[in-house]
Design an enzyme around this catalytic site. Structure first.
Site, mmCIF file in Angstrom:
data_model
loop_
_atom_site.group_PDB
_atom_site.id
_atom_site.type_symbol
_atom_site.label_atom_id
_atom_site.label_comp_id
_atom_site.label_asym_id
_atom_site.label_seq_id
_atom_site.Cartn_x
_atom_site.Cartn_y
_atom_site.Cartn_z
ATOM 1 N N ARG A 146 0.839 -1.200 0.000
ATOM 2 C CA ARG A 146 0.000 0.000 0.000
ATOM 3 C C ARG A 146 0.876 1.253 0.000
ATOM 4 O O ARG A 146 2.029 1.226 0.441
ATOM 5 C CB ARG A 146 -0.925 0.005 1.210
ATOM 6 C CG ARG A 146 -1.868 -1.194 1.289
ATOM 7 C CD ARG A 146 -2.713 -1.145 2.537
ATOM 8 N NE ARG A 146 -3.613 -2.289 2.637
ATOM 9 C CZ ARG A 146 -3.324 -3.427 3.255
ATOM 10 N NH1 ARG A 146 -2.137 -3.566 3.832
ATOM 11 N NH2 ARG A 146 -4.196 -4.423 3.310
ATOM 12 N N ARG B 109 -1.891 -2.371 -6.969
ATOM 13 C CA ARG B 109 -2.233 -3.498 -6.091
ATOM 14 C C ARG B 109 -3.319 -4.353 -6.738
ATOM 15 O O ARG B 109 -3.224 -5.582 -6.762
ATOM 16 C CB ARG B 109 -2.683 -2.951 -4.745
ATOM 17 C CG ARG B 109 -2.988 -3.998 -3.669
ATOM 18 C CD ARG B 109 -3.291 -3.291 -2.357
ATOM 19 N NE ARG B 109 -3.817 -4.167 -1.346
ATOM 20 C CZ ARG B 109 -3.081 -4.849 -0.465
ATOM 21 N NH1 ARG B 109 -1.766 -4.757 -0.519
ATOM 22 N NH2 ARG B 109 -3.641 -5.618 0.442
ATOM 23 N N LYS C 176 -1.678 -2.288 8.189
ATOM 24 C CA LYS C 176 -2.871 -1.828 8.891
ATOM 25 C C LYS C 176 -2.982 -2.475 10.267
ATOM 26 O O LYS C 176 -2.525 -3.597 10.472
ATOM 27 C CB LYS C 176 -4.127 -2.164 8.075
ATOM 28 C CG LYS C 176 -4.326 -1.313 6.842
ATOM 29 C CD LYS C 176 -5.658 -1.664 6.197
ATOM 30 C CE LYS C 176 -5.975 -0.758 5.022
ATOM 31 N NZ LYS C 176 -7.276 -1.105 4.404
ATOM 32 N N TYR D 254 -11.772 -10.506 -6.576
ATOM 33 C CA TYR D 254 -10.993 -10.670 -7.803
ATOM 34 C C TYR D 254 -11.483 -11.847 -8.638
ATOM 35 O O TYR D 254 -11.091 -11.987 -9.803
ATOM 36 C CB TYR D 254 -9.517 -10.865 -7.456
ATOM 37 C CG TYR D 254 -8.908 -9.636 -6.843
ATOM 38 C CD1 TYR D 254 -8.671 -8.495 -7.592
ATOM 39 C CD2 TYR D 254 -8.607 -9.591 -5.488
ATOM 40 C CE1 TYR D 254 -8.126 -7.351 -7.019
ATOM 41 C CE2 TYR D 254 -8.056 -8.462 -4.904
ATOM 42 C CZ TYR D 254 -7.823 -7.344 -5.671
ATOM 43 O OH TYR D 254 -7.300 -6.215 -5.109
ATOM 44 N N HIS E 228 -4.393 -9.931 3.164
ATOM 45 C CA HIS E 228 -5.797 -9.758 3.539
ATOM 46 C C HIS E 228 -6.094 -10.593 4.775
ATOM 47 O O HIS E 228 -5.746 -11.772 4.833
ATOM 48 C CB HIS E 228 -6.722 -10.204 2.399
ATOM 49 C CG HIS E 228 -6.704 -9.266 1.234
ATOM 50 N ND1 HIS E 228 -7.053 -9.656 -0.042
ATOM 51 C CD2 HIS E 228 -6.388 -7.944 1.135
ATOM 52 C CE1 HIS E 228 -6.957 -8.628 -0.868
ATOM 53 N NE2 HIS E 228 -6.545 -7.585 -0.172
#
Length: 412
Positions: free
Chosen positions: A262, A360, A286, A392, A383
């Site tokens: 990211r 990404r 994150k 996706y 994830h």
């Protein structure tokens, strides 16, 4: 140190004998470390020489320096010579140095404190201490609430009981028109958290969190926006890898395109996060997560070239820094997004999504087309929920075509 910035012996003499003489070398060293050009540094020294002479004429010392005195000096100086755009910035750096050395006190800014300031401060403490949210998330919530209170409750003292459902609806409509549905959904989340906080502390009797309208933003309603692999290669080849700036941008784009990192994670990358012996990167992700990713040869080579030849000298430990003075690390991921958008323009590419997240999405889509499983893609993109990766599957046309039922009556 100052001799290299003062070819004029008259300027050097004024600096060596005036009230600022004990601090000029430190300022010169700071200018050198931050990458200022010789012409900029020489002008700064002439400005400080004028200030030193002015202090001497006014019978003032370094301890008397502050923002007000700097303004008076610049006003007086403007009568004799033309002001420069960066005069105030140069004097501000001097004042910062004097405060760091304890020569002058830190200014006390007298600001009027309203009930809203105290309420927002309590909400911030609640988010950090009771909710345990990440500082970046808290900052986003606080900005949202400040904007909401400023627009809906401009009068003082603050009376949150005066808020009505229409105030909330009007604010959300305004944000939905201004931002994307995903961004507007974050505004709604911040408002709900704020109203639950008010209800918990007894500042409101009604649960206004239920009055925040939902924002339609279904996870699987749209296709992920991506570029084809050949377009990603075209983007990478656009960087001028013979120039320092191009070497930096190429390394950044490779991190985004090959590892799916990211933008904020790229900006936060430090020299200590590069484990060359193990061939790994430490990513600060994150939710205060720390993940180790393998460092592919292509990415490692680009980073090494940038660090050896392209990265300007700097005291910061951040890997990626500004090419212009003052040379410091990126404050957040916005600078990374700007680099992506600028390179897209240079490459003549016009995808629907133009931010750093485009690469990404493009990586995940390319991996899926090359036979990677959703589990493998989710592991690379880090994830936490497999549902995030499943979006996706919608771009895997080959797999979806096998599931499609034949059209009744055959092809037209």
């Amino acid at each position: 140190m100052i001799e290299q910035f003062c070819p004029n012996p008259v300027v050097l003499q004024r600096l060596s004998t005036g009230p600022l003489r004990a601090h000029i070398n430190a300022v010169g060293q700071q200018l050198s470390q931050q990458g200022y050009t010789s012409s900029s540094a020489q002008y700064t020294m002439r400005l400080l020489a004028d200030l030193s002479s002015w202090l001497l004429r006014q019978a003032l010392t370094v301890a008397d320096c502050n923002e007000q005195l700097a303004s008076e000096f610049l006003q007086d100086r403007s009568r004799r010579c033309r002001p420069h755009l960066h005069d105030r910035a140069a004097l501000r750096r001097l004042l910062e140095h004097l405060r760091d050395q304890g020569i002058i006190p830190i200014p006390i800014v007298a600001t009027e404190t309203y009930d809203s300031d105290r309420l927002v401060g309590d909400f911030q403490h609640y988010l950090l201490e009771q909710r345990g949210l990440a500082p970046t998330t808290v900052d986003y919530y606080i900005k949202t609430i400040k904007s909401f209170l400023r627009e809906r409750l401009s009068t003082q003292p603050l009376n949150v009981e005066a808020l009505c459902p229409q105030d909330i609806t009007d604010f959300m409509i305004q944000q939905a028109r201004r931002y994307s549905s995903g961004r507007a959904k974050l505004f709604a989340t911040a408002l709900r958290s704020f109203f639950r906080f008010l209800l918990q502390r007894g500042a409101m009797t009604d649960d206004m969190a239920q009055m925040v309208p939902p924002v339609p933003n279904w996870r699987l309603s749209t296709l992920p926006r991506f570029m084809k692999a050949e377009d990603v290669d075209c983007l990478l080849q656009t960087c001028d890898r013979t120039a320092p700036k191009g070497q930096r941008d190429y390394a950044i784009l490779l991190l985004l395109a090959r590892l799916g990192i990211r933008a904020g994670e790229v900006a936060a990358l430090t020299l200590d996060d590069l484990d060359w012996e193990a061939g790994e990167l430490l990513i600060h992700g994150k939710g205060a997560r720390h993940d180790r990713l393998p460092l592919p040869h292509e990415v490692g080579e680009a980073l090494a070239i940038y660090l050896r030849h392209g990265r300007p000298p700097s005291a910061t430990r951040q890997v990626f820094i500004r090419m212009r003075a003052p040379r410091r690390g990126f404050s957040d991921g916005q600078a990374v997004g700007t680099i992506v958008r600028r390179t897209l323009v240079q490459a003549g590419l016009t995808p629907a999504l133009k931010g750093a997240h485009l690469l990404r999405h493009s990586l995940a889509t390319t991996l899926l087309h090359n036979g990677a499983s959703l589990t493998e893609i989710g592991a690379l993109l880090r994830h936490q929920n497999i549902e995030t990766t499943r979006m996706y599957a919608k771009v895997d046309q080959g797999a979806l075509r096998a599931l499609a039922l034949p059209w009744p009556g055959g092809a037209a």
